[in-house]
Design a protein around this motif. Structure first.
Motif, PDB file in Angstrom:
ATOM      1  N   PRO A   6       0.973  -1.233  -0.215  1.00 43.21           N
ATOM      2  CA  PRO A   6       0.008   0.000  -0.257  1.00 43.21           C
ATOM      3  C   PRO A   6       0.751   1.185   0.004  1.00 43.21           C
ATOM      4  CG  PRO A   6      -0.210  -1.184   2.300  1.00 43.21           C
ATOM      5  CD  PRO A   6       0.634  -1.927   1.278  1.00 43.21           C
ATOM      6  N   GLY A   7       0.292   2.606  -0.440  1.00 39.88           N
ATOM      7  CA  GLY A   7       1.054   3.441  -0.662  1.00 39.88           C
ATOM      8  C   GLY A   7       1.502   4.398   0.419  1.00 39.88           C
ATOM      9  N   LYS A   8       0.620   4.475   1.652  1.00 36.35           N
ATOM     10  CA  LYS A   8       0.988   5.228   2.570  1.00 36.35           C
ATOM     11  C   LYS A   8       2.071   4.869   3.188  1.00 36.35           C
ATOM     12  CE  LYS A   8      -3.801   6.406   3.930  1.00 36.35           C
ATOM     13  NZ  LYS A   8      -4.961   6.694   4.790  1.00 36.35           N
ATOM     14  N   PRO A   9       3.235   5.514   3.353  1.00 39.03           N
ATOM     15  CA  PRO A   9       4.714   5.344   3.710  1.00 39.03           C
ATOM     16  C   PRO A   9       4.647   4.801   5.064  1.00 39.03           C
ATOM     17  CG  PRO A   9       4.239   7.738   3.674  1.00 39.03           C
ATOM     18  CD  PRO A   9       3.172   7.251   3.127  1.00 39.03           C
ATOM     19  N   ILE A  10       4.118   4.995   5.950  1.00 41.13           N
ATOM     20  CA  ILE A  10       4.303   4.505   7.290  1.00 41.13           C
ATOM     21  C   ILE A  10       3.568   3.014   7.429  1.00 41.13           C
ATOM     22  CG2 ILE A  10       4.030   4.487   9.650  1.00 41.13           C
ATOM     23  CD1 ILE A  10       5.950   6.368   8.739  1.00 41.13           C
ATOM     24  N   GLY A  11       2.412   2.961   6.990  1.00 37.90           N
ATOM     25  CA  GLY A  11       1.729   1.620   6.446  1.00 37.90           C
ATOM     26  C   GLY A  11       2.679   0.813   5.454  1.00 37.90           C
ATOM     27  N   ALA A  12       3.129   1.429   4.508  1.00 36.83           N
ATOM     28  CA  ALA A  12       4.079   0.548   3.785  1.00 36.83           C
ATOM     29  C   ALA A  12       4.964  -0.101   4.458  1.00 36.83           C
ATOM     30  CB  ALA A  12       4.455   1.323   2.407  1.00 36.83           C
TER      31      ALA A  12
ATOM     32  N   ALA B 200      -0.320  -2.192  14.900  1.00 37.98           N
ATOM     33  CA  ALA B 200       1.012  -1.827  14.983  1.00 37.98           C
ATOM     34  C   ALA B 200       1.225  -0.466  15.458  1.00 37.98           C
ATOM     35  CB  ALA B 200       2.045  -2.072  13.656  1.00 37.98           C
ATOM     36  N   ILE B 201       1.610  -0.288  16.636  1.00 37.11           N
ATOM     37  CA  ILE B 201       1.633   1.099  17.308  1.00 37.11           C
ATOM     38  C   ILE B 201       3.110   1.677  17.420  1.00 37.11           C
ATOM     39  CG2 ILE B 201       1.001   2.444  19.377  1.00 37.11           C
ATOM     40  CD1 ILE B 201      -1.149   0.536  19.883  1.00 37.11           C
ATOM     41  N   PRO B 202       3.573   2.510  16.654  1.00 40.53           N
ATOM     42  CA  PRO B 202       4.772   3.089  16.594  1.00 40.53           C
ATOM     43  C   PRO B 202       4.886   3.627  18.040  1.00 40.53           C
ATOM     44  CG  PRO B 202       3.768   3.917  14.759  1.00 40.53           C
ATOM     45  CD  PRO B 202       2.632   3.360  15.630  1.00 40.53           C
ATOM     46  N   VAL B 203       6.383   3.537  18.725  1.00 39.88           N
ATOM     47  CA  VAL B 203       6.691   4.199  19.920  1.00 39.88           C
ATOM     48  C   VAL B 203       8.088   4.597  19.892  1.00 39.88           C
ATOM     49  CG1 VAL B 203       4.893   2.670  21.472  1.00 39.88           C
ATOM     50  CG2 VAL B 203       7.345   1.893  21.056  1.00 39.88           C
ATOM     51  N   THR B 204       8.176   5.659  20.696  1.00 43.23           N
ATOM     52  CA  THR B 204       9.538   6.065  21.068  1.00 43.23           C
ATOM     53  C   THR B 204      10.101   5.521  22.327  1.00 43.23           C
ATOM     54  OG1 THR B 204       8.812   8.200  22.161  1.00 43.23           O
ATOM     55  CG2 THR B 204       9.472   7.909  19.698  1.00 43.23           C
TER      56      THR B 204
ATOM     57  N   ALA C 174       6.230   9.684  11.877  1.00 38.54           N
ATOM     58  CA  ALA C 174       6.019   8.559  12.777  1.00 38.54           C
ATOM     59  C   ALA C 174       7.330   7.666  12.301  1.00 38.54           C
ATOM     60  CB  ALA C 174       4.763   7.772  12.244  1.00 38.54           C
ATOM     61  N   SER C 175       8.050   7.836  11.434  1.00 40.15           N
ATOM     62  CA  SER C 175       9.118   7.280  10.954  1.00 40.15           C
ATOM     63  C   SER C 175      10.620   7.404  12.081  1.00 40.15           C
ATOM     64  CB  SER C 175       9.771   7.615   9.699  1.00 40.15           C
ATOM     65  OG  SER C 175      10.312   8.780   9.522  1.00 40.15           O
ATOM     66  N   ARG C 176      10.268   8.418  13.005  1.00 40.13           N
ATOM     67  CA  ARG C 176      11.170   8.586  14.045  1.00 40.13           C
ATOM     68  C   ARG C 176      11.081   7.684  15.132  1.00 40.13           C
ATOM     69  NH1 ARG C 176      15.476   9.520  13.069  1.00 40.13           N
ATOM     70  NH2 ARG C 176      16.051  10.542  15.031  1.00 40.13           N
ATOM     71  N   ALA C 177      10.050   6.660  15.010  1.00 39.21           N
ATOM     72  CA  ALA C 177       9.735   5.940  16.266  1.00 39.21           C
ATOM     73  C   ALA C 177      11.144   5.003  16.348  1.00 39.21           C
ATOM     74  CB  ALA C 177       8.225   5.209  16.103  1.00 39.21           C
ATOM     75  N   ASP C 178      11.083   4.410  17.377  1.00 37.95           N
ATOM     76  CA  ASP C 178      12.183   3.312  17.742  1.00 37.95           C
ATOM     77  C   ASP C 178      11.626   2.146  17.451  1.00 37.95           C
ATOM     78  OD1 ASP C 178      14.098   5.275  18.635  1.00 37.95           O
ATOM     79  OD2 ASP C 178      12.755   5.402  20.432  1.00 37.95           O
ATOM     80  N   GLY C 179      10.520   1.636  17.246  1.00 33.10           N
ATOM     81  CA  GLY C 179      10.072   0.465  17.345  1.00 33.10           C
ATOM     82  C   GLY C 179       8.587   0.487  17.282  1.00 33.10           C
TER      83      GLY C 179
ATOM     84  N   VAL D 217       8.980  -4.127  19.522  1.00 35.81           N
ATOM     85  CA  VAL D 217       9.914  -4.866  18.285  1.00 35.81           C
ATOM     86  C   VAL D 217      10.572  -3.588  17.806  1.00 35.81           C
ATOM     87  CG1 VAL D 217       9.918  -5.958  15.922  1.00 35.81           C
ATOM     88  CG2 VAL D 217       8.040  -6.420  17.609  1.00 35.81           C
ATOM     89  N   PRO D 218      11.960  -3.492  17.990  1.00 33.71           N
ATOM     90  CA  PRO D 218      12.626  -2.467  17.722  1.00 33.71           C
ATOM     91  C   PRO D 218      12.945  -2.485  16.126  1.00 33.71           C
ATOM     92  CG  PRO D 218      13.863  -3.614  19.628  1.00 33.71           C
ATOM     93  CD  PRO D 218      12.630  -4.501  19.068  1.00 33.71           C
ATOM     94  N   TYR D 219      13.058  -1.413  15.640  1.00 31.28           N
ATOM     95  CA  TYR D 219      13.085  -1.353  14.114  1.00 31.28           C
ATOM     96  C   TYR D 219      14.481  -1.950  13.981  1.00 31.28           C
ATOM     97  CZ  TYR D 219       8.990   1.542  13.377  1.00 31.28           C
ATOM     98  OH  TYR D 219       7.725   2.094  13.002  1.00 31.28           O
ATOM     99  N   SER D 220      15.591  -1.746  14.749  1.00 34.84           N
ATOM    100  CA  SER D 220      16.930  -2.109  14.480  1.00 34.84           C
ATOM    101  C   SER D 220      16.846  -3.582  14.275  1.00 34.84           C
ATOM    102  CB  SER D 220      17.717  -1.715  15.580  1.00 34.84           C
ATOM    103  OG  SER D 220      17.180  -2.332  16.734  1.00 34.84           O
ATOM    104  N   VAL D 221      16.082  -4.531  14.537  1.00 31.68           N
ATOM    105  CA  VAL D 221      16.218  -5.950  14.496  1.00 31.68           C
ATOM    106  C   VAL D 221      15.230  -6.461  13.287  1.00 31.68           C
ATOM    107  CG1 VAL D 221      16.490  -6.310  17.014  1.00 31.68           C
ATOM    108  CG2 VAL D 221      14.285  -6.670  16.088  1.00 31.68           C
ATOM    109  N   ILE D 222      14.575  -5.576  12.921  1.00 28.09           N
ATOM    110  CA  ILE D 222      13.817  -6.231  11.477  1.00 28.09           C
ATOM    111  C   ILE D 222      14.191  -5.461  10.311  1.00 28.09           C
ATOM    112  CG2 ILE D 222      11.792  -6.851  12.759  1.00 28.09           C
ATOM    113  CD1 ILE D 222      10.300  -4.281  12.160  1.00 28.09           C
TER     114      ILE D 222
END
Length: 408
Positions: free
Chosen positions: A293-299, A338-342, A380-385, A402-407
């Motif tokens: 899908p086109g919305k960037p955070i959803g993508a 899928a809820i982004p968090v810092t 929202a791309s500034r979230a940590d996971g 789920v940390p972004y760094s591991v996926i």
């Protein structure tokens, strides 16, 4: 709360389709030989079986004296000292020999007495009582000949070079990287009125997962041009990743196009944001298509949760525990959210702030998670996971992030 989304499928179900397709691709692509320094992220073309015991000898893990610990003091110290580069000498009953850390010990020895616990006078060794196995690394205790240590199709990492090097494997036969063509759809993007935010991100993800990605430009929201572009890319690449046009609007042509070219295995997964992802196999082209899908955070969300296992073979989502700082309610039942968090560390504890909550730097929703708006909010791309959940979050509760760094 009930649901009228019975045609959607859960992530656990679709991952079976994704992994099945991956296994076929790994077995079908070519192979190449790479040195150990280049194995990270690569997929083994064959199983790795130990050809010998590791270590091949018992060896010392301390500087000291090697001997049979069932012998009694005093022990006669034989001349010389054994170093790591030496072949292990022979000693007899009641004898000991000096050894350095990492040195192979004589076959008759089964323990090492540390030097600081030893006394030598008139060629005789005395010291503390020790048991067999003290300060020794026994033959075959790490690896036994015949052990299957890696399976064919397994994705290896930089740390695996440690064991592979110990097995005298300076290089490995690995599957070729999947070639991936990334295509953006959307008239507004094709005509330059909107930025293509998804393609660089998706290509970067594919590369971070150990494969090749090439940006193949844009097409407008015209069915014939979309089908033609996917048809062409599926001839040139193993994987086609499209962005946009996956929903059910009048200009959402991607899913119909890939269904015409092959078989759509699933369309719409119970994940928010990112629900309208589709996956198709195009057997006439020996290719697969992920329609994102086109919305960037959803993508990004659905790519990391659903597409990633095709490239990595990994479905697990490693997490860290944190205390959630704000309560968040959810929308309809029947979805994973899928809820982004810092993440912050305060008073020795890890805390998670939902990014998008009214009390966070990005104020998208009040207390109820809004995946539709958030999936377009680039900050929202500034979230940590992510917190992936089917139940609301309660302030003060521990959650698994789920940390972004591991996926990625």
């Amino acid at each position: 709360m009930g649901t009228d989304h019975e045609d959607l499928v859960w992530r656990e179900t679709v991952l079976g389709e994704v992994l099945s397709a991956r296994r076929e691709f790994v077995s079908a692509v070519g192979t190449e030989t790479v040195p150990l320094g280049s194995i990270s992220g690569r997929v083994l073309a064959e199983s790795i079986v130990a050809q010998r015991d590791v270590p091949e000898h018992d060896f010392a893990t301390m500087d000291g004296f090697a001997f049979d610990a069932t012998d009694s003091y005093p022990l006669a110290v034989v001349d010389g000292e054994v170093f790591p580069e030496d072949e292990p000498p022979s000693i007899g009953s009641g004898e000991a020999i000096r050894v350095a850390t990492g040195a192979p010990i004589p076959e008759a020895a089964n323990a090492v007495l540390k030097r600081e616990e030893a006394t030598v006078a008139d060629g005789l060794l005395r010291g503390t009582d020790i048991a067999p196995g003290t300060y020794t690394y026994e033959r075959g205790s790490n690896v036994s000949e015949g052990d299957v240590l890696f399976d064919g199709g397994e994705r290896v990492s930089a740390k695996d070079a440690i064991l592979l090097g110990d097995l005298d494997r300076p290089s490995l036969e690995v599957a070729d990287r999947f070639s991936t063509g990334v295509l953006a759809t959307g008239t507004e993007i094709h005509e330059g009125r909107s930025r293509d935010l998804d393609s660089p991100m998706l290509a970067g993800l594919v590369r971070s997962w150990g494969h090749e990605a090439t940006y193949e430009g844009t097409v407008p929201d015209e069915y014939d041009r979309i089908e033609s572009a996917i048809d062409r890319l599926a001839t040139d690449y193993d994987v086609v990743v499209t962005t946009g046009g996956t929903s059910v609007g009048h200009k959402d042509h991607v899913v119909r196009a890939i269904d015409e070219l092959g078989t759509v295995l699933f369309h719409r997964v119970r994940i928010r944001p990112g629900k309208p992802i589709a996956f198709a196999r195009l057997p006439d082209h020996d290719a697969v298509v992920f329609a994102i899908p086109g919305k960037p955070i959803g993508a990004h969300t659905v790519a990391t949760l659903v597409m990633r296992p095709f490239f990595t073979g990994e479905t697990a989502l490693p997490t860290v525990t944190a205390t959630v700082e704000r309560a968040v309610s959810l929308g309809p039942d029947g979805f994973e959210y899928a809820i982004p968090v810092t993440i912050s560390n305060e008073d020795g504890g890890r805390r998670a702030m939902p990014l998008g909550h009214r009390d966070s730097p990005l104020r998208v929703y009040d207390d109820r998670f809004d995946p539709s708006v958030l999936s377009s909010s680039t900050r929202a791309s500034r979230a940590d996971g992510l917190v992936v959940t089917r139940t609301p979050l309660e302030a003060g509760d521990d959650v698994e992030v789920v940390p972004y760094s591991v996926i990625e």
